[in-house]
Structures are given as C-alpha cells and as structure tokens.
Design a protein around this motif. Sequence first.
Motif, PDB file in Angstrom:
ATOM      1  N   LEU A 188      48.304  27.487  73.088  1.00 62.92           N
ATOM      2  CA  LEU A 188      47.742  26.140  73.428  1.00 62.92           C
ATOM      3  C   LEU A 188      46.150  26.623  74.825  1.00 62.92           C
ATOM      4  N   ARG A 189      46.923  27.730  75.470  1.00 62.15           N
ATOM      5  CA  ARG A 189      46.186  28.248  76.608  1.00 62.15           C
ATOM      6  C   ARG A 189      45.760  29.473  76.847  1.00 62.15           C
ATOM      7  N   ALA A 190      44.787  29.693  77.525  1.00 60.74           N
ATOM      8  CA  ALA A 190      44.318  31.808  77.929  1.00 60.74           C
ATOM      9  C   ALA A 190      45.821  31.497  78.892  1.00 60.74           C
ATOM     10  N   ASP A 191      47.299  32.053  79.079  1.00 66.76           N
ATOM     11  CA  ASP A 191      48.137  32.721  79.698  1.00 66.76           C
ATOM     12  C   ASP A 191      47.677  33.678  79.657  1.00 66.76           C
ATOM     13  N   GLU A 192      47.977  33.926  80.797  1.00 69.96           N
ATOM     14  CA  GLU A 192      48.622  35.367  81.711  1.00 69.96           C
ATOM     15  C   GLU A 192      49.156  36.190  81.499  1.00 69.96           C
ATOM     16  N   VAL A 193      49.838  35.565  82.686  1.00 71.26           N
ATOM     17  CA  VAL A 193      51.560  35.463  82.637  1.00 71.26           C
ATOM     18  C   VAL A 193      52.673  34.492  81.487  1.00 71.26           C
ATOM     19  N   TYR A 194      53.109  35.602  81.608  1.00 72.96           N
ATOM     20  CA  TYR A 194      54.384  34.562  81.111  1.00 72.96           C
ATOM     21  C   TYR A 194      56.008  35.062  81.849  1.00 72.96           C
ATOM     22  N   LEU A 195      56.758  33.880  82.259  1.00 67.39           N
ATOM     23  CA  LEU A 195      58.022  33.971  83.079  1.00 67.39           C
ATOM     24  C   LEU A 195      59.093  33.188  82.132  1.00 67.39           C
ATOM     25  N   PRO A 196      60.426  33.938  82.980  1.00 65.86           N
ATOM     26  CA  PRO A 196      61.777  32.989  82.589  1.00 65.86           C
ATOM     27  C   PRO A 196      61.631  31.519  83.182  1.00 65.86           C
ATOM     28  N   PHE A 197      62.214  30.689  82.204  1.00 66.33           N
ATOM     29  CA  PHE A 197      61.430  28.722  82.275  1.00 66.33           C
ATOM     30  C   PHE A 197      62.846  28.813  83.523  1.00 66.33           C
ATOM     31  N   THR A 198      64.475  29.156  82.860  1.00 65.79           N
ATOM     32  CA  THR A 198      65.231  28.996  83.296  1.00 65.79           C
ATOM     33  C   THR A 198      65.404  28.272  85.061  1.00 65.79           C
ATOM     34  N   PRO A 199      65.525  30.183  85.406  1.00 71.23           N
ATOM     35  CA  PRO A 199      65.803  30.271  87.180  1.00 71.23           C
ATOM     36  C   PRO A 199      64.788  29.566  87.744  1.00 71.23           C
ATOM     37  N   TRP A 200      63.113  29.053  87.105  1.00 76.41           N
ATOM     38  CA  TRP A 200      62.991  28.155  87.671  1.00 76.41           C
ATOM     39  C   TRP A 200      62.878  26.627  87.766  1.00 76.41           C
ATOM     40  N   ALA A 201      63.459  26.410  86.350  1.00 77.09           N
ATOM     41  CA  ALA A 201      64.032  25.030  86.047  1.00 77.09           C
ATOM     42  C   ALA A 201      65.420  24.230  87.036  1.00 77.09           C
ATOM     43  N   LYS A 202      65.918  25.892  87.814  1.00 77.35           N
ATOM     44  CA  LYS A 202      67.411  25.533  88.035  1.00 77.35           C
ATOM     45  C   LYS A 202      67.047  24.879  89.431  1.00 77.35           C
ATOM     46  N   THR A 203      65.878  25.301  89.824  1.00 78.67           N
ATOM     47  CA  THR A 203      65.104  25.020  91.151  1.00 78.67           C
ATOM     48  C   THR A 203      65.045  23.383  91.781  1.00 78.67           C
ATOM     49  N   LEU A 204      64.612  22.823  90.492  1.00 82.82           N
ATOM     50  CA  LEU A 204      64.393  21.117  90.756  1.00 82.82           C
ATOM     51  C   LEU A 204      65.421  20.738  90.872  1.00 82.82           C
ATOM     52  N   PRO A 205      65.265  19.190  91.351  1.00 81.40           N
ATOM     53  CA  PRO A 205      67.064  18.095  92.202  1.00 81.40           C
ATOM     54  C   PRO A 205      66.538  17.026  90.742  1.00 81.40           C
ATOM     55  N   ASP A 206      67.761  16.841  90.600  1.00 75.87           N
ATOM     56  CA  ASP A 206      68.607  16.649  89.195  1.00 75.87           C
ATOM     57  C   ASP A 206      68.652  14.766  88.875  1.00 75.87           C
ATOM     58  N   ASP A 207      67.411  14.931  88.903  1.00 71.74           N
ATOM     59  CA  ASP A 207      66.981  13.203  89.048  1.00 71.74           C
ATOM     60  C   ASP A 207      65.916  13.207  87.241  1.00 71.74           C
ATOM     61  N   ARG A 208      66.263  12.956  86.763  1.00 71.14           N
ATOM     62  CA  ARG A 208      65.631  12.164  85.340  1.00 71.14           C
ATOM     63  C   ARG A 208      64.546  11.922  85.287  1.00 71.14           C
ATOM     64  N   ASN A 209      64.279  11.563  86.032  1.00 73.68           N
ATOM     65  CA  ASN A 209      62.536  10.380  86.601  1.00 73.68           C
ATOM     66  C   ASN A 209      61.670  12.166  86.615  1.00 73.68           C
ATOM     67  N   TRP A 210      61.787  13.010  87.095  1.00 75.30           N
ATOM     68  CA  TRP A 210      61.404  14.064  87.853  1.00 75.30           C
ATOM     69  C   TRP A 210      60.604  14.764  86.646  1.00 75.30           C
ATOM     70  N   HIS A 211      58.930  14.960  86.398  1.00 79.30           N
ATOM     71  CA  HIS A 211      58.695  15.269  85.624  1.00 79.30           C
ATOM     72  C   HIS A 211      57.376  16.481  85.825  1.00 79.30           C
ATOM     73  N   PRO A 212      57.817  17.851  85.923  1.00 78.24           N
ATOM     74  CA  PRO A 212      56.992  18.549  86.196  1.00 78.24           C
ATOM     75  C   PRO A 212      55.861  19.197  85.288  1.00 78.24           C
ATOM     76  N   GLY A 213      56.531  18.885  83.762  1.00 79.38           N
ATOM     77  CA  GLY A 213      54.974  18.986  83.302  1.00 79.38           C
ATOM     78  C   GLY A 213      56.023  19.910  82.359  1.00 79.38           C
ATOM     79  N   ILE A 214      56.712  19.640  82.020  1.00 77.52           N
ATOM     80  CA  ILE A 214      58.197  20.692  80.709  1.00 77.52           C
ATOM     81  C   ILE A 214      58.023  19.635  79.798  1.00 77.52           C
ATOM     82  N   PHE A 215      57.175  20.884  78.582  1.00 77.63           N
ATOM     83  CA  PHE A 215      57.398  20.977  77.311  1.00 77.63           C
ATOM     84  C   PHE A 215      58.147  21.038  76.841  1.00 77.63           C
ATOM     85  N   ALA A 216      58.988  19.866  75.548  1.00 79.34           N
ATOM     86  CA  ALA A 216      60.110  20.558  74.823  1.00 79.34           C
ATOM     87  C   ALA A 216      59.689  21.043  73.349  1.00 79.34           C
TER      88      ALA A 216
END
Length: 808
Positions: A188-216
Amino acid sequence: METLLQDLRYAFRLLLKSPSFTAIAVLTLALGIGANTAIFSVVNAILLRSLAFHDSSRIMLIAEKSKFANPSVSYQNYIDWRDQSHSFDSVEAMRSSTITLAGSGEPERLNARWVTAGLFPLLGVNAHLGRTFRADEDRAGGSPSVVISFGFWQRRFGSTPDILGKSIDLDSVPYTVIGVLPRSFEFLRADEVYLPFTPWAKTLPDDRNWHPGIFAIGRLKSGVSREQANTEMVAIAKRLEEQYPIYNTGTGADVIPLQEQVVKNVRPALILLVGAVSFVLLIACANVANLLLARAAHRGREVAIRTSMGAGRARLIRQLLTESVLLSLGGGLFGLLLAWASLGPLLKISAGTLPQAFTVGIDRSVLVFTITISVVTGIVFGIAPALRATRLDLRETLNEGSRGSTPGPGHQRLRGALIASEFALAMLLVVGAALLLRSFSRMQDVSIGFLPDHLLVADLPISQGAYAKPEQRYAFFDRLVDRVRTLPGVRSVGAASTLPVSGTGGLIHFNIYGRPPKTPHDYIAAGYRAVTANYFETLGVPLLQGRFIAPADIEKAPSVVVINATMARVYFPGANPLGKRMQIGATPESEVPWMEIVGVVGDVTQGLGLDPKAEMYLPYHQGDQLLPVFQLSVVLRTAGDPRQQAAALRAALAEIDPNQPLVKVRTMEDNMAATVAEPRFRAWLIGIFAGLALLLAAVGIYGVMSYSVTQRTSEIGIRITLGAQPQDVFRIVVGEGLRFALIGVALGVAGGLALTRLLNSFLYGVSATDPLTFAGVAVLLILVSAAACFFPARRATRVDPIIALRYE
C-alpha cells in the motif's frame, strides 16, 4: 508464407523509395501508439495486474461502515471480527504511522507499519534475510523486534548481511532487527520498518469509538466467496451493534477486495486517460489514412497494370494492407521508445497519486499490447485507402498515361470525412482539457481562509518514549516555539497538530452542554485540532467573535475551545456560541472537562476544492490532557523568503534536542500544491494529449489542402485565366478547408455535450456543459484550421496559369 514474405519485401522497398512519406507516417503513428503504450503501461500495472501477493484475489479489506465514511476499525471491533468470523483463513490487522530513528547518524523520521504476526504469512511474503514475526513477539510484553525493508537496509546499513540481531533505536526504544523483506515488497505504501501490532494496541483505551487508523485484512477460505464473507460480517456487525449500542449503533461491516480498495480512487482518472489517448490514436489513424489516399491516387496506374496482368482485388488489398501494417509496426517501434522515455516524467507528474507506481514499466504485457495495437492500427487506417485504390476504371486509368489518376468526388468526400472526424475528436479532447484546466484554476482560486505567503512549515513528531510525560512535551514544544520566535527574519510562529490544506485531520465526537444525544443516532462529530497560542495570528485567520487562544490557556487554566464559523452555524444556529460549553466524547462524562467556547474564527479549508467542515481548536496543553499530542507542525511567518529560514529552524531544534528529526520542511504554497497533485496530474496529461490532438488535426487539414491544391493546379490555372482574382482563389481554398473543420467542430460539440458529462466527478466550480468553454474551443479549432489552410491557399494564389495549362 512465401507470398507474405514477398509482400513484406515489396512493401519495404516501396517505403524506402518514399522516405518523406514514410517518415511522416511513422512519426504520426509513433505519437499515437506511444501515448497509448505509456498509458497502458500504467493501467496494466495498477488496474489489470494482480497485487504482487500469493493468490491476491482472496485478500480482502474488512472495513467499518458508518456515517463518517472511515474504513478503519476500532481495536475492540477488530478483535471481535477476528474471533467470530469463519469465512477467512485468518484476519490480521495493521496500522501506519511514522517513528523516529535515533542513535548513530542523523536522526530521521521513518514510515512505519505495525502489523500482526500473521500478516506476512497471509500475504505469502517471506523475509529476504532472517524471518518475520513470531506469535510470542506480537503480544503485550513481547521482546521489541523489528523487520526492515530492503531499501532501508540498503540506504541506512549498506546491505550488510550482519544486520540481523543488531539493535536500532526507534522512539527511544531499542528494537532488535530480525529480518529484511524482499526488494519487491511494498504494501500500500513504501514503509521502512515493521513492528509488532499487539504491544502497541494494548496501550489503547477500551473505547470502541477510538479509531487510531487500524485496518483489518483477511484471506478468504478456499471456496468462500466475497459475498458469503460479507453476509457473515454484516451479521457479526449486527450482533455487536446489539451488544454495544452506545458505541456500535449504525456501524456495519463491508468486505472489499484489497485490489479494488487500492485502485478505487485512481480508476476513473485512468479510464479517462485511456479514452483520451484512444482519441489521439484515432486522429493519427485518420491522418495516415489521408496520406495513403493521396499516395493511392498517384499509384492508380501501378494498380491498374497489376490488375491487367491478372492480380485479383483481394491480392492487391492484401499487398496494400501489408504496407499499412509495416508502417504501423515502424510507428509502434518508435512509439515504444517514446513510451519508455516518457514513463519517468509521467510518474514524476503524478506526484505520488498512483498506487503501486513502482511496478509501472515496459514488460511483456506492454510489448504484446504495442504489437497488437500496431497491427490493428495498420489495418484500421489502411483498409479504406486499400479499398478505394482497388476500385478503379481500368481503361480510363491506363488511358491517362503518365499524368496519373485524378481523384473523383468520392475520393474527396472520404478525405473530407476523415478531416471532419479528426476535428470532431480534437474538439472532444480540447473541451475536456479546457474544462479540467478551468476546474483546476477555480480550485486554486478558492478562498482558503488564511494568508499562505511567507509561511514556512515543518512537522515535529516526537518520540513517545522520550516524551512520555505531558510535562516533557509541554517543555519541548514551548521551548522550541519561544526559541524560533527570536530568530532573525521570523515575524511570528505557531503550531498545530494538523496543518490546514493538508487533506488530513481526524474527526472526534463531542456533545453540547444541556443538549445530550437521545440515541446513538444523534451522536455528532467535528474536526479536531490542538494548536498553540499565536497560531491563528501567524496564519492570518480572521477572528469573528471573542478571542484567540492565549498563552495563559494552559493545562491548569479553565478549559476553553475556539470553533470555526461553520461549526457555529451548524450547531448554534441563530445563537451566540460564546460562553456555550461542550465536551469531548459522544455522551456527557463526569470525568471529562467541559470547555467554554471563547472564540469563533473564519473557516480554514482542509483541502482545495473541499467545502469547509465544522472544526474545533483546543489549546494544545489542554488538548494533551484529553488526547496526548505527540506531533505538532510548526508554522513560521517570515519577512523574506521562508526557505531561507529552514537552516535556522533546524539549528534551533538541534539546540533543544539533537536526536529530534525535523520532517518535511516546506513552504505553505508547496504544502497546498501537494493536496491538488491528482487533479493537476489529470489536467496536465489531458492537456498534453489535447495539444497533440490539435497538432495532428492541424497537420491533417494542412496536408489535405496542400494535396488538393496540387491536384487542382490545372483547375486553378483555368480560373485565373478566366479572370479569378488571387483573393477569390484564396477564399475558395480556405473555404473548402473550413467547411471540413466546421463539420467536425459541429459533430464535436454534439458529442461533447453528451460525453463531457462523464467529467462531472472531476470538475469543481465549472459545469461539464459550460457554454463559454465550448464556444472558446470551437473558435480555437476554427482559427487553427484557418491557419493550417493559409499556406496552401497562398500557394494556390501564386499558380502560373501558363505553366499549369501546359501540363494539361
């Protein structure tokens, strides 16, 4: 086969004997075929070729559907989708952002993508060196690991094979390099580094209205169709809506082929360009057909002799078509070279608007296309002249001796019809180009709500590790703004979480005191910006009511907010919004502070050609208390050329934090230009093709009228002998040419009124049937045709009747 070889050898010898004719025909065809080959190479890479992943037709984007038209998904909804769906082999997640590389060498901001461990296996991608993520690394508390791109490995580490196991500092956190991706990998775009998703995602608030740019992303199971998967996901979304009505009311799901999602924004524009270059090729075909008709008139005696010696009509037509196809193949060869040479500039003009642009090139499919279109083109422009050349009166033609054959009315009508068709097609192309150019001009003339001159802007994304505490962020940004304000030549400075006219910026739910939403369907949202004091003054945004954000609006001061005129009109119609209170969040919450509206500012557009949206501006100290601010874009208003302040800005930043990169330093005009790259790309290309079409049409009518004057030399001589004045002869020749052009223009206007409606989605501030544009283009084409007829007409006025009648 032997007969075909004989035809080819004979055709080749004849073309070599007429180098001027051959060169003109090949060049004309090269322009048409080259334009088509260049555009096809783009269409082939982006629209026709499958994504470069294993069985990519089964890879789907699973998008949220809501009134906010945002396909990203909340982390909580993603988890439920992944766990409850049975139509996919796996459902993975990703999120794009940037991250700071520090340590050895200059600090820089890298394109980064957080991915779940199963994403690379889902795509069928293996590491070039090392490996991709394991499940134990993609979990909270997992060891910080990173996979890097091939290009980044080359650029930053010199392709050293011992990169595996080394540590690199990303946002002040050491990550261990575990793999290097293949050279050809880009998602989709030219990325330079790839990191594990879940360690970052677990820091998000427990809010289903929160959309920080996650794509499934999901891969369909074998035997499961997109429709079946979509039905299942709609059912899951419905269950979640019933289970979480506060968050998920009105939120559905949609399963979209990833390829369709990637190309959906550029498909209409590319189809438009295909149509444009097809018109150019048709005009080139008409031009060469006219050349062949003129050549056939001189070859009448040759054809008659071959016929008298027993050659059948089908045999003669095949010979003439062989010549046409040979010409076209020559044009295709040079067209291929033109296409190859033009791809670099074409992609440069596109300015990043084309997805997967790195795959565009001349490959086997493009070669097959060029050969095919060359053969078809040769038949198209050669068939009419071949039929006309072999339809002759044998006795009359042979009796004409060495004078050659004189074309009859049917011959002239055919040539006139070809010229009229050229002008009709040129009219369509030039009208389309004029509409797009006027639209682009209108887009640039629209009021943006501030003064863009003498502004330097730069992005400052800070490390979430180094600046984890709010006090650290306040100190950094405040100190930088204060330091930059003292630079010589800087008149004022401010900063914002998102710049205007950038085409970006998030929406956030809010509620108004005393007007809580009755149901989730009543939730409201607006654009959100965190800004520093003096931001509005630096941009030159007008204050309509109240006051701007002040230096005293810090975290400990009463919470305040400034809104734009559209938000005041939409949510406070007929009332004074000053003093009203509002709160971040869809519904009132006791722990979230109420913000008092202290000012109303003018609308600032977030994209050229976009209507203003409701927006709120929070003091960044107070906004950070609600949503941590890890990036601000600094804005400097300068006394002179803003580019001259770039080095001083970098030096000021290095004094405060030498490990902090400064990203995308540019002027505000450059920032604005980037947002209109796509319409500019369309307008430029259609304009180029329209200019080419106009040139070919002018050359075509010039050639026809020159040939007509040559054929009618005797007639013109007789007219002059009988008393015709030069101006009479001039008027006859120009009038004949203008008649063809006027017929073509009339046909073009009629076709344009129907076809230009297809441009509606590309136009801004101008109608697809704009009468001024149609009239202006019609006048232009008539003037061009008159200019093209001028030189043949002038030559006709200089015919010596004695010499002309001597030949008769």
